[in-house]
Design an enzyme around this catalytic site. Structure first.
Site, PDB file in Angstrom:
ATOM      1  N   ASP A 203       1.217  -1.134   0.058  1.00  0.00           N
ATOM      2  CA  ASP A 203       0.010  -0.116  -0.030  1.00  0.00           C
ATOM      3  C   ASP A 203       0.729   1.103  -0.024  1.00  0.00           C
ATOM      4  OD1 ASP A 203      -2.356   1.695   0.423  1.00  0.00           O
ATOM      5  OD2 ASP A 203      -1.821   1.777   2.446  1.00  0.00           O
TER       6      ASP A 203
ATOM      7  N   ASP B 127       0.237   5.013   1.039  1.00  0.00           N
ATOM      8  CA  ASP B 127      -0.172   6.050   2.067  1.00  0.00           C
ATOM      9  C   ASP B 127      -0.322   5.087   3.465  1.00  0.00           C
ATOM     10  OD1 ASP B 127      -0.185   8.309   0.128  1.00  0.00           O
ATOM     11  OD2 ASP B 127      -2.232   7.658  -0.351  1.00  0.00           O
TER      12      ASP B 127
ATOM     13  N   TYR C 235      -5.414  13.079   0.345  1.00  0.00           N
ATOM     14  CA  TYR C 235      -5.572  13.658  -0.827  1.00  0.00           C
ATOM     15  C   TYR C 235      -4.109  14.576  -1.427  1.00  0.00           C
ATOM     16  CZ  TYR C 235     -10.086  12.459   0.526  1.00  0.00           C
ATOM     17  OH  TYR C 235     -11.206  11.775   1.154  1.00  0.00           O
TER      18      TYR C 235
ATOM     19  N   ASN D 181      -5.415   2.772  -3.265  1.00  0.00           N
ATOM     20  CA  ASN D 181      -6.856   3.547  -3.298  1.00  0.00           C
ATOM     21  C   ASN D 181      -6.532   5.185  -3.404  1.00  0.00           C
ATOM     22  OD1 ASN D 181      -8.387   1.063  -3.231  1.00  0.00           O
ATOM     23  ND2 ASN D 181      -9.166   1.741  -1.348  1.00  0.00           N
TER      24      ASN D 181
ATOM     25  N   SER E 103      -9.035   7.645  -4.048  1.00  0.00           N
ATOM     26  CA  SER E 103     -10.450   8.229  -4.194  1.00  0.00           C
ATOM     27  C   SER E 103     -10.397   9.742  -4.298  1.00  0.00           C
ATOM     28  CB  SER E 103     -11.319   7.772  -3.025  1.00  0.00           C
ATOM     29  OG  SER E 103     -10.889   8.558  -1.747  1.00  0.00           O
TER      30      SER E 103
ATOM     31  N   CYS F 214      -6.775   2.853  -7.833  1.00  0.00           N
ATOM     32  CA  CYS F 214      -7.915   3.016  -8.164  1.00  0.00           C
ATOM     33  C   CYS F 214      -8.194   4.316  -7.949  1.00  0.00           C
ATOM     34  CB  CYS F 214      -8.566   2.021  -7.075  1.00  0.00           C
ATOM     35  SG  CYS F 214     -10.599   2.407  -7.241  1.00  0.00           S
TER      36      CYS F 214
ATOM     37  N   ARG G 159     -11.176  -1.085  -6.296  1.00  0.00           N
ATOM     38  CA  ARG G 159     -10.929  -0.463  -4.766  1.00  0.00           C
ATOM     39  C   ARG G 159     -10.730  -1.313  -3.845  1.00  0.00           C
ATOM     40  NH1 ARG G 159     -11.045   4.162  -2.549  1.00  0.00           N
ATOM     41  NH2 ARG G 159     -11.853   4.271  -0.422  1.00  0.00           N
ATOM     42  N   LYS G 160      -9.964  -1.263  -3.147  1.00  0.00           N
ATOM     43  CA  LYS G 160      -9.576  -2.347  -1.872  1.00  0.00           C
ATOM     44  C   LYS G 160     -10.824  -2.021  -0.864  1.00  0.00           C
ATOM     45  CE  LYS G 160      -5.444  -0.706  -1.378  1.00  0.00           C
ATOM     46  NZ  LYS G 160      -4.071  -0.443  -0.691  1.00  0.00           N
TER      47      LYS G 160
END
Length: 180
Positions: free
Chosen positions: A10, A12, A21, A53, A55, A87, A98-99
């Site tokens: 992963d 972050d 973000y 991810n 988002s 994602c 998406r995880k």
């Protein structure tokens, strides 16, 4: 675990400090032991990748270009990984990538030319471990301050105190040695 071919991380909270973000490459800070973990995996002939991810793209807070720039800076600071997969969808998009869904893990494994079952996924929240399991891979939780206590308890037997220990444990299990 036999047949380990790749370590997927992963981004972050696992490899770099979690800046929500983040679209600014100047704010990328590797976490302690992250570059060493990547180097250790690579020194054992394992492919490396990132599954993340993002988002913020789907939420309109980041552009794909910003995520790519942050990833490039992280890649530079971490010594280079073989693939980066993310994602871009918002949590409610219902996507397959998406995880905790398996899409990112499967996509990274395919890019690396290895079966998902030959990967270990290392991350800081349950979604990382669950995505690994959904793809047929092994997951390792590396808890941090943002990891929910229930997740720490749930994955206690599948966890490591830091990312470098997580890679060492995966290597030890592959070799048949007791974890060091």
């Amino acid at each position: 675990m036999t047949g380990l071919s790749a370590v997927l991380f992963d981004r972050d909270g696992t490899l770099v400090a979690d800046v929500p973000y983040n679209g600014d490459p100047g704010r990328v800070r590797p976490l302690p032991g992250a570059a060493e973990a990547v180097a250790l995996a690579r020194s054992h002939g394992l492919a490396t990748g990132v599954v993340s991810n993002q988002s913020g793209i789907g939420r309109g807070l980041l552009t794909v270009g910003q995520v790519l720039a942050v990833n490039a800076r992280a890649d530079e600071l971490l010594g280079g990984l073989d693939t980066w997969v993310f994602c871009p969808h918002a949590p409610d998009a219902g996507c397959a990538c998406r995880k905790p869904r398996p899409g990112l893990v499967r996509a990274a494994a395919a890019r690396l030319g290895v079966p998902a079952a030959a990967c270990v996924v290392i991350g800081d929240i349950a979604a990382d471990v669950l995505a690994a399991h959904a793809a047929g891979a092994r997951g390792v939780l590396v808890p941090n301050a943002a990891t929910a206590p229930a997740e720490v308890k749930r994955f206690f037997g599948q966890s490591a105190p830091d990312v470098l220990t997580a890679v060492r444990t995966a290597l030890d299990m592959t070799s048949g040695r007791a974890p060091s």
